[in-house]
Design an enzyme around this catalytic site. Structure first.
Site, PDB file in Angstrom:
ATOM      1  N   GLU A 130       0.888  -1.125  -0.075  1.00  0.00           N
ATOM      2  CA  GLU A 130      -0.152  -0.149   0.139  1.00  0.00           C
ATOM      3  C   GLU A 130       0.674   1.293  -0.051  1.00  0.00           C
ATOM      4  OE1 GLU A 130      -2.602  -0.263   3.598  1.00  0.00           O
ATOM      5  OE2 GLU A 130      -3.504  -2.194   2.650  1.00  0.00           O
ATOM      6  N   PRO A 131       0.240   2.535  -0.418  1.00  0.00           N
ATOM      7  CA  PRO A 131       1.025   3.597  -0.253  1.00  0.00           C
ATOM      8  C   PRO A 131       1.854   3.764   1.083  1.00  0.00           C
ATOM      9  CG  PRO A 131      -1.077   4.159  -1.309  1.00  0.00           C
ATOM     10  CD  PRO A 131      -1.095   2.740  -0.831  1.00  0.00           C
ATOM     11  N   GLY A 132       1.309   3.378   1.958  1.00  0.00           N
ATOM     12  CA  GLY A 132       2.059   3.649   3.523  1.00  0.00           C
ATOM     13  C   GLY A 132       2.365   2.514   3.926  1.00  0.00           C
ATOM     14  N   PHE A 159       1.740  -0.719  -6.586  1.00  0.00           N
ATOM     15  CA  PHE A 159       3.058  -1.071  -7.166  1.00  0.00           C
ATOM     16  C   PHE A 159       2.396  -2.565  -7.389  1.00  0.00           C
ATOM     17  CE2 PHE A 159       5.814   1.597  -4.569  1.00  0.00           C
ATOM     18  CZ  PHE A 159       5.781   2.475  -5.817  1.00  0.00           C
ATOM     19  N   ILE A 160       1.285  -2.855  -7.927  1.00  0.00           N
ATOM     20  CA  ILE A 160       0.877  -4.353  -8.060  1.00  0.00           C
ATOM     21  C   ILE A 160       1.210  -5.051  -9.586  1.00  0.00           C
ATOM     22  CG2 ILE A 160      -1.325  -5.951  -7.661  1.00  0.00           C
ATOM     23  CD1 ILE A 160       0.026  -4.215  -5.355  1.00  0.00           C
ATOM     24  N   ARG A 268      37.509  -5.054 -29.374  1.00  0.00           N
ATOM     25  CA  ARG A 268      37.504  -3.663 -29.303  1.00  0.00           C
ATOM     26  C   ARG A 268      39.081  -3.143 -29.056  1.00  0.00           C
ATOM     27  NH1 ARG A 268      35.815   1.154 -30.826  1.00  0.00           N
ATOM     28  NH2 ARG A 268      36.229   2.719 -29.267  1.00  0.00           N
ATOM     29  N   GLN A 336      30.362  -0.935 -18.479  1.00  0.00           N
ATOM     30  CA  GLN A 336      31.517  -0.105 -18.373  1.00  0.00           C
ATOM     31  C   GLN A 336      32.439  -0.686 -19.503  1.00  0.00           C
ATOM     32  OE1 GLN A 336      31.896   2.243 -16.433  1.00  0.00           O
ATOM     33  NE2 GLN A 336      34.084   2.994 -16.728  1.00  0.00           N
ATOM     34  N   GLY A 340      31.076   3.801 -24.211  1.00  0.00           N
ATOM     35  CA  GLY A 340      29.964   4.872 -24.629  1.00  0.00           C
ATOM     36  C   GLY A 340      28.911   3.860 -25.184  1.00  0.00           C
ATOM     37  N   GLU A 363       9.519  -7.789  -3.810  1.00  0.00           N
ATOM     38  CA  GLU A 363       9.864  -9.145  -2.850  1.00  0.00           C
ATOM     39  C   GLU A 363      10.951  -9.131  -1.916  1.00  0.00           C
ATOM     40  OE1 GLU A 363       8.792 -12.763  -4.658  1.00  0.00           O
ATOM     41  OE2 GLU A 363       7.783 -12.000  -6.309  1.00  0.00           O
TER      42      GLU A 363
HETATM   43  C1  LIG Z   1       7.870  -2.815 -10.292  1.00  0.00           C
HETATM   44  C2  LIG Z   1       7.330  -3.301  -8.953  1.00  0.00           C
HETATM   45  C3  LIG Z   1       6.459  -4.391  -8.724  1.00  0.00           C
HETATM   46  C4  LIG Z   1       5.774  -4.625  -7.514  1.00  0.00           C
HETATM   47  N1  LIG Z   1       4.991  -5.765  -7.685  1.00  0.00           N
HETATM   48  C5  LIG Z   1       4.326  -6.098  -6.379  1.00  0.00           C
HETATM   49  C6  LIG Z   1       3.179  -6.607  -6.385  1.00  0.00           C
HETATM   50  O1  LIG Z   1       2.900  -7.532  -7.579  1.00  0.00           O
HETATM   51  N2  LIG Z   1       2.607  -6.927  -5.141  1.00  0.00           N
HETATM   52  C7  LIG Z   1       2.741  -6.061  -3.952  1.00  0.00           C
HETATM   53  O2  LIG Z   1       2.070  -6.548  -3.272  1.00  0.00           O
HETATM   54  N3  LIG Z   1       3.787  -5.431  -4.109  1.00  0.00           N
HETATM   55  C8  LIG Z   1       4.488  -5.392  -5.211  1.00  0.00           C
HETATM   56  N4  LIG Z   1       5.594  -4.427  -5.278  1.00  0.00           N
HETATM   57  C9  LIG Z   1       5.931  -3.874  -3.937  1.00  0.00           C
HETATM   58  C10 LIG Z   1       7.451  -4.215  -3.597  1.00  0.00           C
HETATM   59  O3  LIG Z   1       7.234  -5.166  -2.867  1.00  0.00           O
HETATM   60  C11 LIG Z   1       7.831  -2.639  -2.466  1.00  0.00           C
HETATM   61  O4  LIG Z   1       7.840  -1.725  -3.334  1.00  0.00           O
HETATM   62  C12 LIG Z   1       8.856  -3.117  -1.560  1.00  0.00           C
HETATM   63  O5  LIG Z   1       8.679  -4.240  -0.503  1.00  0.00           O
HETATM   64  C13 LIG Z   1       9.419  -1.850  -0.842  1.00  0.00           C
HETATM   65  O6  LIG Z   1       8.322  -1.027  -0.275  1.00  0.00           O
HETATM   66  P1  LIG Z   1       8.411   0.225  -0.595  1.00  0.00           P
HETATM   67  O7  LIG Z   1       8.219   0.599  -2.074  1.00  0.00           O
HETATM   68  O8  LIG Z   1       7.254   0.965   0.132  1.00  0.00           O
HETATM   69  O9  LIG Z   1       9.623   0.963  -0.015  1.00  0.00           O
HETATM   70  P2  LIG Z   1       9.742   1.620   1.541  1.00  0.00           P
HETATM   71  O10 LIG Z   1       9.252   0.323   2.474  1.00  0.00           O
HETATM   72  O11 LIG Z   1       9.028   2.977   1.829  1.00  0.00           O
HETATM   73  O12 LIG Z   1      11.150   1.697   1.602  1.00  0.00           O
HETATM   74  C14 LIG Z   1      12.010   2.523   1.459  1.00  0.00           C
HETATM   75  C15 LIG Z   1      13.341   2.424   1.763  1.00  0.00           C
HETATM   76  O13 LIG Z   1      13.731   2.146   3.067  1.00  0.00           O
HETATM   77  C16 LIG Z   1      14.148   0.903   3.704  1.00  0.00           C
HETATM   78  N5  LIG Z   1      13.528   0.246   4.851  1.00  0.00           N
HETATM   79  C17 LIG Z   1      12.351   0.256   5.034  1.00  0.00           C
HETATM   80  N6  LIG Z   1      12.101  -0.302   6.047  1.00  0.00           N
HETATM   81  C18 LIG Z   1      13.431  -0.707   6.731  1.00  0.00           C
HETATM   82  C19 LIG Z   1      14.003  -1.135   7.909  1.00  0.00           C
HETATM   83  N7  LIG Z   1      13.288  -1.657   8.779  1.00  0.00           N
HETATM   84  N8  LIG Z   1      15.173  -1.151   7.960  1.00  0.00           N
HETATM   85  C20 LIG Z   1      16.036  -0.721   7.017  1.00  0.00           C
HETATM   86  N9  LIG Z   1      15.755  -0.225   5.956  1.00  0.00           N
HETATM   87  C21 LIG Z   1      14.253  -0.010   5.753  1.00  0.00           C
HETATM   88  C22 LIG Z   1      14.047   0.037   2.291  1.00  0.00           C
HETATM   89  O14 LIG Z   1      14.676  -0.934   2.024  1.00  0.00           O
HETATM   90  C23 LIG Z   1      14.032   1.137   1.164  1.00  0.00           C
HETATM   91  O15 LIG Z   1      15.470   1.232   0.850  1.00  0.00           O
HETATM   92  C24 LIG Z   1       6.195  -4.163  -6.468  1.00  0.00           C
HETATM   93  C25 LIG Z   1       7.198  -2.951  -6.530  1.00  0.00           C
HETATM   94  C26 LIG Z   1       7.727  -2.581  -7.773  1.00  0.00           C
HETATM   95  C27 LIG Z   1       8.681  -1.357  -7.912  1.00  0.00           C
END
Ligand SMILES: Cc1cc2nc3c(=O)[nH]c(=O)nc-3n(C[C@H](O)[C@H](O)[C@H](O)COP(=O)(O)OP(=O)(O)OC[C@H]3O[C@@H](n4cnc5c(N)ncnc54)[C@H](O)[C@@H]3O)c2cc1C
Length: 389
Positions: A130-132, A159-160, A268, A336, A340, A363
Site C-alpha cells: 500500500e502507499p503507506g 505497485f501491483i 574492441r 563499463q 560509450g 519481494e
Molecule cells: C515494479 C514493482 C512491482 C511490484 N509488484 C508488487 C506486487 O505484485 N504485489 C505487491 O504487493 N507489491 C509489489 N511491489 C511492491 C514492493 O514489494 C515494494 O516496493 C517493496 O516491498 C518496498 O516497499 P516500498 O516501496 O514501500 O519501500 P519502503 O518500505 O518505503 O522502503 C524505502 C527504503 O527504506 C528501506 N527500509 C524500509 N524499512 C526498513 C527497515 N526496517 N530497515 C532498514 N531499511 C528499511 C527500504 O529497504 C528502502 O530502501 C512491487 C514494486 C515494484 C517497484
C-alpha cells in the site's frame, strides 16, 4: 554431495536453452523496437504462439502439479529453467502456471480461479503493498468489514504487478484491527467486476505495475482464500516459497551479459591492443564470473531446500539478496566494458540495467533481506556452520 544433473535434467536444460536461442532471442530486436516506440514489446499473439510451441514440446506448467496438467518438474529444475529464461529480456513465460497461493483455495475456488489461471483464461495479481506500507507490510490499512454474507473492502494498493491486466486480485485486508498481522489480516479473491479500479504506474522498467482502488467493493464470504485472519501468514509463505526464482533469472541475465562483454573485449581495440588484454578489464570479467557462480549455487541451494520440504526462508533471503546485488554489479561492469556504446540504445545493456534494478527492491528490498538474515542469526533461528541440514 552430488552437484551433477541427471541425464534427463540435462536434456531438459539443453532443450530449453535451444528453445531460448532459436525461438526467443531472435525476437529481441523487435522487443526493443516496440518498447522504444512506447508500445508493448511484442504482440500478444506472438507470445501466445510461442507459448503453444513450448506446450507442444512439453513445457507447460513447469512447477504445476501433474493433477492440474503441469509438468511438476520441481523447484530445482524450475530454478535451472529460470536461469535459461533469464538469458533473454523478451517478456516471455511458459504458460500453465498460477500463483502458488491459489492452491490454498477450496475446491470451488480452485475451479473458478486456480484452473482458469493455469489454462490462461484468467489473469491474477497479488496485492499486499500500500502507499503507506511496503517493507512494513504488517502495517497495511485496507479494511474489510463484514456486512451480511459479504465483506466490504475499502483501501488502496500500489505497485501491483499485472494489476492493470488482471481480472481478479488476491487482496490482503485487515479484518481485525486489534490483531493486525497476527491473525487479523485476510486474503480475498476479488473479481474486477466486483468494482475495484486500477491505474498503471509508469516506471523506469518495461513492466508497469498498477495502483488498485477499492471503494466499498463487496466480496462474498466464500471468496476468502485460506482461513479468516490468516492472510498475512499465507502471503509470507507464498512470497518465501518462490523467492529463489528471482536470483535464478538474475544468474541467466548476468551470464548472457558477461558473454557479451567477453566477446566485445576481444574485438574492441584501444592503444594498439584489444581491451581484453588490459588487467582492468580482465578483473571486471573475473569478478563477475566469481559473483555469478556464487549466486548460482546459493540459488540452487535455496531451491533444493524448498524441494526437500525444508525451511528455506533463510537460504532464500541469502540467495535473493546476493543475486539481486550481483546482477546489478555485473550489468554495471558490462556497461563499463562497452564504454560509450554500452550507454546507447543501440545495445540492449541499458534495458537490462533498468530492469535488473528492480530486483533490489521488490519481494523484499536488500535492506529487508539483510534485516531478516541478521535477525535469524541473532535470534537463533539460523545457525552458522551448517551444511545440508
Ligand atoms: C515494479 C514493482 C512491482 C511490484 N509488484 C508488487 C506486487 O505484485 N504485489 C505487491 O504487493 N507489491 C509489489 N511491489 C511492491 C514492493 O514489494 C515494494 O516496493 C517493496 O516491498 C518496498 O516497499 P516500498 O516501496 O514501500 O519501500 P519502503 O518500505 O518505503 O522502503 C524505502 C527504503 O527504506 C528501506 N527500509 C524500509 N524499512 C526498513 C527497515 N526496517 N530497515 C532498514 N531499511 C528499511 C527500504 O529497504 C528502502 O530502501 C512491487 C514494486 C515494484 C517497484
Amino acid at each position: 554431495m552430488d552437484f551433477s544433473l541427471s541425464p534427463e535434467e540435462l536434456q531438459i536444460r539443453d532443450t530449453i536453452r535451444a528453445f531460448v536461442e532459436r525461438e526467443i532471442m531472435p525476437l529481441e530486436p523487435e522487443v526493443l523496437r516496440g518498447e522504444r516506440a512506447g508500445g508493448p514489446g511484442l504482440d500478444p499473439e506472438v507470445l501466445s504462439d510461442l507459448r503453444l510451441k513450448a506446450k507442444k514440446m512439453g513445457f507447460w506448467g513447469i512447477n504445476t502439479p501433474e493433477e492440474y496438467g503441469g509438468a511438476a518438474l520441481g523447484p530445482v529444475m524450475s530454478a535451472i529453467i529460470a536461469m535459461e529464461m533469464g538469458r533473454t529480456f523478451v517478456p516471455f513465460s511458459f504458460g500453465g502456471s498460477a500463483d502458488n497461493i491459489l492452491y490454498a483455495g477450496t475446491e470451488e475456488q480452485k475451479r473458478r480461479y486456480l484452473i482458469p489461471t493455469i489454462e490462461g483464461e484468467r489473469r491474477s495479481c497479488f496485492a499486499i503493498t500500500e502507499p503507506g506500507a511496503g517493507s512494513d507490510a504488517r502495517n497495511i490499512r485496507t479494511r474489510a468489514v463484514k456486512d451480511g454474507g459479504d465483506w466490504v473492502i475499502n483501501g488502496e494498493k500500489t505497485f501491483i504487478t499485472g494489476g492493470n491486466e488482471a481480472d481478479f486480485v488476491m487482496v490482503f485486508a485487515v479484518t481485525d484491527a486489534d490483531k493486525g498481522a497476527n491473525g487479523g489480516v485476510t486474503c480475498f479473491l476479488a473479481d474486477r467486476d466486483m468494482g475495484w479500479k486500477s491505474e498503471p504506474i509508469p516506471t523506469m522498467g518495461q513492466w508497469g505495475p498498477a495502483s488498485l482502488v477499492f471503494e466499498d467493493v463487496r466480496v462474498p464470504e466464500e471468496n476468502i482464500l485460506g482461513e479468516l485472519g490468516r492472510g498475512f501468514d499465507l502471503a509470507m509463505q507464498w512470497i518465501g516459497q518462490g523467492r529463489y526464482m528471482i536470483p535464478a533469472r538474475a544468474v541467466g541475465s548476468a551470464e548472457r551479459m558477461l558473454q557479451m562483454a567477453i566477446d566485445y573485449a576481444k574485438i574492441r581495440m584501444s592503444m594498439g591492443k584489444p581491451i581484453a588484454e588490459y588487467q582492468a578489464i580482465q578483473w571486471m570479467i573475473a569478478d563477475s564470473q566469481v559473483e555469478i557462480e556464487a549466486a548460482k549455487w546459493l540459488t540452487l541451494h535455496a531451491a533444493w531446500r524448498v524441494q526437500q520440504g525444508m525451511d528455506a526462508r533463510h537460504a532464500s533471503s541469502i540467495a535473493k539478496l546476493n543475486g539481486a546485488v550481483m546482477a546489478n554489479q555485473v550489468v554495471d561492469r558490462v556497461l563499463q566494458i562497452h564504454g560509450g556504446m554500452g550507454y546507447t540504445k543501440e545495445l540492449p545493456i541499458e534495458r537490462w540495467y533498468r530492469e535488473l534494478r528492480l530486483l533490489r527492491i521488490f519481494e523484499g528490498t536488500d535492506e529487508i533481506q539483510r534485516r531478516t538474515i541478521a535477525r535469524n542469526l541473532l535470534r537463533g533461528h539460523a545457525r552458522l556452520g551448517t551444511i545440508g541440514e
